[in-house]
Design an enzyme around this catalytic site. Structure first.
Site, PDB file in Angstrom:
ATOM      1  N   ASP A 173      -6.395 -44.853 -32.052  1.00  0.00           N
ATOM      2  CA  ASP A 173      -6.758 -43.658 -32.853  1.00  0.00           C
ATOM      3  C   ASP A 173      -8.270 -43.465 -32.885  1.00  0.00           C
ATOM      4  OD1 ASP A 173      -4.077 -44.119 -35.320  1.00  0.00           O
ATOM      5  OD2 ASP A 173      -4.129 -43.224 -33.299  1.00  0.00           O
ATOM      6  N   LYS A 199      22.633 -42.413 -15.499  1.00  0.00           N
ATOM      7  CA  LYS A 199      22.561 -40.956 -15.619  1.00  0.00           C
ATOM      8  C   LYS A 199      22.159 -40.644 -17.063  1.00  0.00           C
ATOM      9  CE  LYS A 199      24.943 -36.630 -14.478  1.00  0.00           C
ATOM     10  NZ  LYS A 199      24.841 -35.949 -15.778  1.00  0.00           N
ATOM     11  N   LYS A 251      31.214 -40.431 -13.771  1.00  0.00           N
ATOM     12  CA  LYS A 251      31.257 -40.087 -15.204  1.00  0.00           C
ATOM     13  C   LYS A 251      32.034 -41.156 -15.958  1.00  0.00           C
ATOM     14  CE  LYS A 251      30.107 -36.223 -16.281  1.00  0.00           C
ATOM     15  NZ  LYS A 251      28.797 -35.696 -16.743  1.00  0.00           N
TER      16      LYS A 251
HETATM   17  C1  LIG Z   1      18.519 -35.000  -6.996  1.00  0.00           C
HETATM   18  C2  LIG Z   1      19.978 -35.077  -7.385  1.00  0.00           C
HETATM   19  C3  LIG Z   1      20.650 -33.724  -7.146  1.00  0.00           C
HETATM   20  C4  LIG Z   1      20.681 -36.128  -6.539  1.00  0.00           C
HETATM   21  C5  LIG Z   1      20.066 -35.464  -8.842  1.00  0.00           C
HETATM   22  N1  LIG Z   1      20.455 -34.529  -9.713  1.00  0.00           N
HETATM   23  C6  LIG Z   1      20.532 -34.836 -11.033  1.00  0.00           C
HETATM   24  N2  LIG Z   1      20.951 -33.810 -11.865  1.00  0.00           N
HETATM   25  C7  LIG Z   1      21.575 -32.665 -11.184  1.00  0.00           C
HETATM   26  C8  LIG Z   1      22.582 -32.055 -12.034  1.00  0.00           C
HETATM   27  N3  LIG Z   1      22.054 -31.724 -13.330  1.00  0.00           N
HETATM   28  C9  LIG Z   1      22.615 -30.680 -14.012  1.00  0.00           C
HETATM   29  N4  LIG Z   1      22.152 -30.408 -15.259  1.00  0.00           N
HETATM   30  C10 LIG Z   1      22.702 -29.392 -15.946  1.00  0.00           C
HETATM   31  C11 LIG Z   1      23.731 -28.632 -15.396  1.00  0.00           C
HETATM   32  C12 LIG Z   1      24.183 -28.946 -14.110  1.00  0.00           C
HETATM   33  N5  LIG Z   1      23.619 -29.988 -13.429  1.00  0.00           N
HETATM   34  C13 LIG Z   1      21.249 -32.714 -14.011  1.00  0.00           C
HETATM   35  C14 LIG Z   1      20.338 -33.464 -13.106  1.00  0.00           C
HETATM   36  C15 LIG Z   1      20.188 -36.148 -11.500  1.00  0.00           C
HETATM   37  C16 LIG Z   1      20.224 -36.557 -12.844  1.00  0.00           C
HETATM   38  C17 LIG Z   1      19.873 -37.872 -13.168  1.00  0.00           C
HETATM   39  C18 LIG Z   1      19.906 -38.286 -14.585  1.00  0.00           C
HETATM   40  N6  LIG Z   1      20.346 -37.423 -15.510  1.00  0.00           N
HETATM   41  O1  LIG Z   1      19.506 -39.421 -14.920  1.00  0.00           O
HETATM   42  C19 LIG Z   1      19.470 -38.765 -12.119  1.00  0.00           C
HETATM   43  N7  LIG Z   1      19.118 -40.048 -12.392  1.00  0.00           N
HETATM   44  N8  LIG Z   1      19.435 -38.349 -10.841  1.00  0.00           N
HETATM   45  C20 LIG Z   1      19.777 -37.081 -10.520  1.00  0.00           C
HETATM   46  N9  LIG Z   1      19.712 -36.729  -9.207  1.00  0.00           N
END
Ligand SMILES: CC(C)(C)c1nc(N2CCN(c3ncccn3)CC2)c2cc(C(N)=O)c(N)nc2n1
Length: 328
Positions: free
Chosen positions: A38, A116, A311
């Site tokens: 700070d 994820k 998922k």
């Molecule tokens: C670059 C790629 C496409 C392979 C990819 N896409 C991601 N996502 C896409 C769909 N997304 C999404 N979001 C809202 C609606 C539809 N799709 C949300 C991000 C990833 C999300 C995460 C995470 N959440 O930790 C992660 N470690 N790697 C990702 N890698």
């Protein structure tokens, strides 16, 4: 103090405060006490007020930006932010592996598995190492410019360790402890509680007043490179290592495997122990590591053939709302 001395002192303070921000917010390993930190910030604020010409946008004092915005501008992603295909069990991960092996002509696939993070997908652009713009994923092509709100996230660097121009993708989220603290305060005020940290993160980043986002102790994990200039990167794991070297916060739980059975073991392991994490995850992301393999595999209409989101089965979520137990 004369201008030249002030300029040197300000440069020194910006450098040292950036370093301590990195240790505290990115490495979660503070090197000085909050009081010492700070004191450094207060000195920098005073010097920038005394010498306004020396204040720069990448100064750590500029994280909580200006006035509330009337609305958010739209941003078109130069590289679309795709969706992810889903896998719901081990057999579907084996199917994914079979499709990958059929789609590549040389070598064996290596997979990178990541948690994820259950937050809000964002894209952040840097030019010559400086944070210039941040946006939501939106529909994957058009997002909202939330630069001012993203600058309040201390684990997102305003200045990179190398003057590179690149666009990164990540997930902004609210740590569970911050979520519980926020709901305790709302409960005391008799206000309605938030259902989950993802809603708070999304709601906070869509506030037009950056001071509100700044109060929400949001955090971010960067998970990929959208585009990068002047650097050859050949694999996802190499890309993540580079992002870590540049000062980004990368999730430490990512692992690489050559055999889908090991991916399945890793993924099933996290299904059980995700409650131990200080943030919510809603699954795992399994990606083919080699960019050459990703190139060969390409994309479907909306998602890469080289990645899948595993998922978790929806757990019986029980949330205490105003003192009664409800299942959601
Ligand atoms: C670059 C790629 C496409 C392979 C990819 N896409 C991601 N996502 C896409 C769909 N997304 C999404 N979001 C809202 C609606 C539809 N799709 C949300 C991000 C990833 C999300 C995460 C995470 N959440 O930790 C992660 N470690 N790697 C990702 N890698």
């Amino acid at each position: 103090m004369d201008l030249e001395t002030a300029k040197n002192r300000i440069e020194y303070l910006k450098e040292i405060i950036d370093q301590h921000n990195y240790f505290y917010y990115v490495k979660d390993d503070p090197q000085i006490t909050d009081q010492e930190y700070d004191q450094l910030i207060r000195e920098l604020i005073q010097l920038e007020e005394q010498f306004p010409a020396l204040q720069t946008p990448d100064s750590p004092t500029q994280r909580v930006g200006g006035e509330p915005l009337p609305y958010f501008e739209k941003v078109e992603h130069r590289i679309p932010m795709l969706s992810l295909g889903n896998s719901f069990n081990a057999e579907e991960l084996r199917d994914f592996d079979r499709r990958v092996r059929q789609g590549i002509t040389a070598g064996q696939p290596r997979y990178v598995c990541e948690l994820k993070i259950d937050g809000l997908a964002i894209s952040v652009r840097y030019e010559n190492g400086l944070f210039v713009q941040g946006s939501t994923r939106g529909d994957g092509t058009i997002g909202e410019d939330i630069t001012q709100n993203l600058k309040t996230i201390r684990s997102l660097p305003l200045k990179l360790k190398q003057p590179l121009s690149l666009e990164v993708r990540g997930e902004a989220f609210m740590p569970r402890k911050a979520f519980e603290r926020l709901n305790r305060i709302r409960a005391e005020k008799g206000e309605q509680l938030f259902a989950n940290p993802r809603n708070v993160a999304a709601g906070s980043l869509r506030q037009l007043d950056p001071k509100l986002a700044a109060e929400r102790s949001l955090d971010v994990f960067i998970y990929g490179i959208g585009s990068i200039e002047g650097v050859e990167v050949e694999s996802h794991s190499q890309g993540l290592a580079l992002l870590g070297d540049l000062g980004f916060k990368i999730n430490p739980e990512m692992r690489a495997f050559d055999d889908i059975e090991d991916v399945i073991g890793f993924v099933e392991g996290w299904t059980e122990k995700r409650g131990q994490l200080p943030y919510d995850i809603d699954g795992m992301v399994v990606k083919v590591n080699s960019y050459a393999h990703q190139q060969e595999l390409g994309f479907t209409a909306k998602s890469p053939r080289w990645a899948t989101a595993y998922k978790f089965p929806a757990e019986e979520a029980v949330t205490r709302l105003e003192g009664i137990e409800v299942s959601v």
